[in-house]
Design a protein around this motif. Structure first.
Motif, PDB file in Angstrom:
ATOM      1  N   ALA A  47       0.774  -1.335  -0.150  1.00  0.00           N
ATOM      2  CA  ALA A  47       0.116  -0.107  -0.035  1.00  0.00           C
ATOM      3  C   ALA A  47       0.816   1.309   0.017  1.00  0.00           C
ATOM      4  N   ALA A  48       2.015   1.271   0.565  1.00  0.00           N
ATOM      5  CA  ALA A  48       2.988   2.429   0.973  1.00  0.00           C
ATOM      6  C   ALA A  48       3.489   2.676  -0.670  1.00  0.00           C
ATOM      7  N   PHE A  49       3.951   1.554  -1.458  1.00  0.00           N
ATOM      8  CA  PHE A  49       4.338   1.772  -2.780  1.00  0.00           C
ATOM      9  C   PHE A  49       3.391   2.321  -3.861  1.00  0.00           C
ATOM     10  N   ALA A  50       1.891   2.208  -3.334  1.00  0.00           N
ATOM     11  CA  ALA A  50       0.996   2.423  -4.152  1.00  0.00           C
ATOM     12  C   ALA A  50       0.538   3.991  -4.103  1.00  0.00           C
ATOM     13  N   LEU A  51       1.070   4.662  -3.205  1.00  0.00           N
ATOM     14  CA  LEU A  51       1.017   6.109  -2.902  1.00  0.00           C
ATOM     15  C   LEU A  51       1.187   6.917  -3.946  1.00  0.00           C
ATOM     16  N   ARG A  52       0.384   7.806  -4.174  1.00  0.00           N
ATOM     17  CA  ARG A  52       0.646   8.948  -5.451  1.00  0.00           C
ATOM     18  C   ARG A  52       1.325   9.958  -4.642  1.00  0.00           C
ATOM     19  N   LEU A  59       0.562  13.683   3.455  1.00  0.00           N
ATOM     20  CA  LEU A  59       0.774  12.904   4.495  1.00  0.00           C
ATOM     21  C   LEU A  59       1.842  13.673   5.221  1.00  0.00           C
ATOM     22  N   GLY A  60       2.856  14.402   4.528  1.00  0.00           N
ATOM     23  CA  GLY A  60       3.751  15.304   5.169  1.00  0.00           C
ATOM     24  C   GLY A  60       3.262  16.276   5.609  1.00  0.00           C
ATOM     25  N   VAL A 162      -7.294   8.274   4.906  1.00  0.00           N
ATOM     26  CA  VAL A 162      -7.689   7.242   5.322  1.00  0.00           C
ATOM     27  C   VAL A 162      -8.643   6.039   4.643  1.00  0.00           C
ATOM     28  N   VAL A 163      -9.395   6.937   3.624  1.00  0.00           N
ATOM     29  CA  VAL A 163     -10.160   6.271   2.734  1.00  0.00           C
ATOM     30  C   VAL A 163      -9.514   5.376   1.609  1.00  0.00           C
ATOM     31  N   ARG A 164      -8.278   6.094   1.411  1.00  0.00           N
ATOM     32  CA  ARG A 164      -7.404   5.580   0.222  1.00  0.00           C
ATOM     33  C   ARG A 164      -6.182   4.542   0.605  1.00  0.00           C
ATOM     34  N   MET A 165      -5.929   4.338   2.085  1.00  0.00           N
ATOM     35  CA  MET A 165      -4.966   3.823   2.449  1.00  0.00           C
ATOM     36  C   MET A 165      -5.097   3.343   3.953  1.00  0.00           C
ATOM     37  N   PRO A 166      -4.630   2.100   4.513  1.00  0.00           N
ATOM     38  CA  PRO A 166      -4.616   1.428   5.897  1.00  0.00           C
ATOM     39  C   PRO A 166      -4.298   2.661   6.997  1.00  0.00           C
ATOM     40  N   LEU A 172       1.569   5.671  10.839  1.00  0.00           N
ATOM     41  CA  LEU A 172       2.994   5.402  11.097  1.00  0.00           C
ATOM     42  C   LEU A 172       3.630   6.318  10.062  1.00  0.00           C
ATOM     43  N   ILE A 173       3.262   6.578   8.744  1.00  0.00           N
ATOM     44  CA  ILE A 173       3.861   7.522   8.261  1.00  0.00           C
ATOM     45  C   ILE A 173       3.785   9.020   8.658  1.00  0.00           C
ATOM     46  N   VAL A 174       2.856   9.401   9.158  1.00  0.00           N
ATOM     47  CA  VAL A 174       2.418  10.762   9.943  1.00  0.00           C
ATOM     48  C   VAL A 174       3.301  10.792  10.918  1.00  0.00           C
ATOM     49  N   PHE A 175       3.394  10.066  11.802  1.00  0.00           N
ATOM     50  CA  PHE A 175       4.280  10.061  13.124  1.00  0.00           C
ATOM     51  C   PHE A 175       5.632  10.099  12.835  1.00  0.00           C
ATOM     52  N   LEU A 176       6.181   9.523  11.625  1.00  0.00           N
ATOM     53  CA  LEU A 176       7.614   9.655  11.081  1.00  0.00           C
ATOM     54  C   LEU A 176       7.772  10.944  10.752  1.00  0.00           C
TER      55      LEU A 176
END
Length: 291
Positions: A47-52, A59-60, A162-166, A172-176
């Motif tokens: 799912a992470a690799f599928a992000l645009r 997310l950033g 969150v409607v397009r990703m787990p 996790l990505i937002v925390f990082l």
């Protein structure tokens, strides 16, 4: 739910116990939480690799808003009481409602608007009561308001992502992302990264485990079994739990005006959440009739 409310109520206490800057507390809280989450992230790699590119940008931005929230809200606890800061923070649903109206044109029930007005009036009472204590207390209230606005933006962005990703991957990505924002801020502001006593490091770990894992992540897990409206009622529980803990562990006292403001905030939020629940139930009934 009870475990989650008690856990998040300890957040303010831990922050007060640490002498470290708010930006350092926020950075290590999210870093240690991310490290606890990483071992369970492998199933979400696809799912992470599928992000645009747009998703990564949003997310950033969400992580930046989360970092700003922690910076302002944790900073507010250096100036004002736990009760005042957490009662103002409880206005998060109101800020989200305002943002949803201006950004997504979402309508709100009249009863929810009434609750919002009552809650805002309660915040004014808290601020007026804090003016009588010291100018620093009012500064803390303003920082808490800024932190609440920032987390509302963070939540509104998350609502769309969150409607397009787990949700686990999103968190996790937002925390990082927030950790990176904090690291850049601390570097340019000359805030030390490592020169802290063992007590503070212990508090950083407690902030990650207790209010984050057993609080916020537990609430996300509960969404599988109870409604979002029910989970959102923890907004009312945290200021009460935090105020009781602050009285028992920190010896904090509140003036009559602050108590009056707190009661108004809690009552206003109860009216607001009840109005939102009625609207959701009505919309659900309409959909069932149509089908």
């Amino acid at each position: 739910m009870i475990i989650g409310i008690v856990a998040v109520s300890f957040s303010s206490i831990f922050i007060k116990w640490s002498a470290a800057p708010a930006s350092v507390q926020g950075m290590y809280r999210l870093l240690f939480t991310s490290l606890l989450m990483l071992p369970f992230a492998r199933p979400y790699s696809g799912a992470a690799f599928a992000l645009r590119k747009k998703d990564w940008f949003m997310l950033g931005l969400s992580g930046t808003m989360l970092a700003l929230h922690f910076l302002l809200w944790m900073g507010s606890l250096k100036y004002t009481s736990v009760a005042s800061s957490t009662m103002i923070m409880a206005l998060e649903p109101v800020f989200i409602m305002l943002g949803a109206y201006f950004l997504y044109k979402e309508r709100t029930a009249l009863s929810a608007l009434l609750g919002m007005a009552i809650a805002i009036g309660g915040v004014l009472f808290i601020g007026w009561g804090d003016v009588g204590v010291s100018a620093d207390n009012l500064k803390g209230d303003l920082l808490s308001i800024g932190g609440t606005a920032a987390v509302a933006v963070h939540m509104l962005i998350g609502q769309k992502l969150v409607v397009r990703m787990p949700s686990y991957l999103y968190s996790l990505i937002v925390f990082l992302s927030a950790v990176i924002v904090f690291a850049v801020y601390n570097f340019f502001m000359g805030v030390p990264f490592f020169n802290y006593p063992a007590r503070d490091w212990g508090i950083f770990v407690l902030l990650a485990v207790v209010p984050t894992v057993f609080g916020h992540i537990l609430f996300n897990w509960l969404l599988q079994y109870v409604s979002a409206t029910t989970v959102s009622m923890n907004i009312l529980g945290e200021p009460v739990g935090a105020s009781i803990l602050a009285y028992l562990l920190l010896g904090e006292q509140l003036s009559a005006l602050q108590w009056a403001g707190g009661v108004l905030v809690m009552f206003g939020l109860a009216v607001y959440l009840y109005g939102g629940r009625k609207k959701a139930a009505k919309a659900s009934a309409t959909l069932q009739n149509v089908s």
